[in-house]
Design a protein around this motif. Structure first.
Motif, PDB file in Angstrom:
ATOM      1  N   ASP A 165      53.908 109.437  18.676  1.00 46.65           N
ATOM      2  CA  ASP A 165      55.021 109.879  17.835  1.00 46.65           C
ATOM      3  C   ASP A 165      54.936 109.151  16.504  1.00 46.65           C
ATOM      4  O   ASP A 165      54.532 107.983  16.445  1.00 46.65           O
ATOM      5  N   ASP A 210      56.568 107.083  13.669  1.00 46.84           N
ATOM      6  CA  ASP A 210      57.642 106.102  13.695  1.00 46.84           C
ATOM      7  C   ASP A 210      57.904 105.579  12.289  1.00 46.84           C
ATOM      8  O   ASP A 210      56.969 105.375  11.508  1.00 46.84           O
ATOM      9  N   CYS A 268      55.332 105.087   7.543  1.00 46.46           N
ATOM     10  CA  CYS A 268      55.001 105.791   8.779  1.00 46.46           C
ATOM     11  C   CYS A 268      53.914 105.045   9.547  1.00 46.46           C
ATOM     12  O   CYS A 268      52.943 104.555   8.958  1.00 46.46           O
ATOM     13  N   ASN A 312      57.312 104.058  21.077  1.00 43.29           N
ATOM     14  CA  ASN A 312      58.236 104.613  20.087  1.00 43.29           C
ATOM     15  C   ASN A 312      59.632 104.800  20.672  1.00 43.29           C
ATOM     16  O   ASN A 312      60.619 104.479  20.034  1.00 43.29           O
ATOM     17  N   ARG A 313      59.700 105.271  21.890  1.00 49.15           N
ATOM     18  CA  ARG A 313      61.004 105.510  22.503  1.00 49.15           C
ATOM     19  C   ARG A 313      61.695 104.206  22.882  1.00 49.15           C
ATOM     20  O   ARG A 313      62.913 104.131  22.873  1.00 49.15           O
ATOM     21  N   LYS A 333      61.354 101.447  21.112  1.00 48.23           N
ATOM     22  CA  LYS A 333      61.665 100.743  19.864  1.00 48.23           C
ATOM     23  C   LYS A 333      63.048 101.090  19.335  1.00 48.23           C
ATOM     24  O   LYS A 333      63.759 100.227  18.839  1.00 48.23           O
TER      25      LYS A 333
END
Length: 109
Positions: A77, A79, A95, A103-104, A106
């Motif tokens: 993903d 981020d 980015c 990512n999830r 974070k």
């Protein structure tokens, strides 16, 4: 009725979402463009391969089997390095690509 959706703490809630505005330009303000994601992915992956580490920067500093894993772009993903909610811009300079797990986890840190 719109009154049924009244929220006391409006932080992070935007009128155009509650008002039903369908202008996608407004809704995509925090989404990286596909060419940006591809460019960052390619650069990050090239650097990671040269260094023999994962192309997910957070996996690369770990000590498990993923520390040298090269993820496909579809497994990652885009981020915001500086969280969008904290004023981080949605551009190539802010980015990084992270594996979906990192990512999830974070969030907006």
């Amino acid at each position: 009725m719109l009154e049924d959706f009244y929220v006391k703490d409006k932080k992070g809630i935007y009128e155009y979402i509650l008002g039903g505005c369908l202008d996608s330009r407004l809704l995509n303000i925090r989404i990286f463009a596909e060419p940006t994601k591809t460019s960052v992915y390619q650069s990050q992956t090239s650097n990671a391969k040269e260094q023999g580490v994962s192309n997910c920067p957070l996996c690369a500093i770990g000590s498990n089997n993923n520390k040298s894993r090269i993820y496909k772009q579809s497994e990652m993903d885009a981020d915001h390095v500086t969280a969008w909610s904290k004023g981080g811009s949605t551009d190539v300079g802010n980015c990084q690509m992270l594996c979906k797990t990192h990512n999830r986890a974070k969030g907006n840190k």
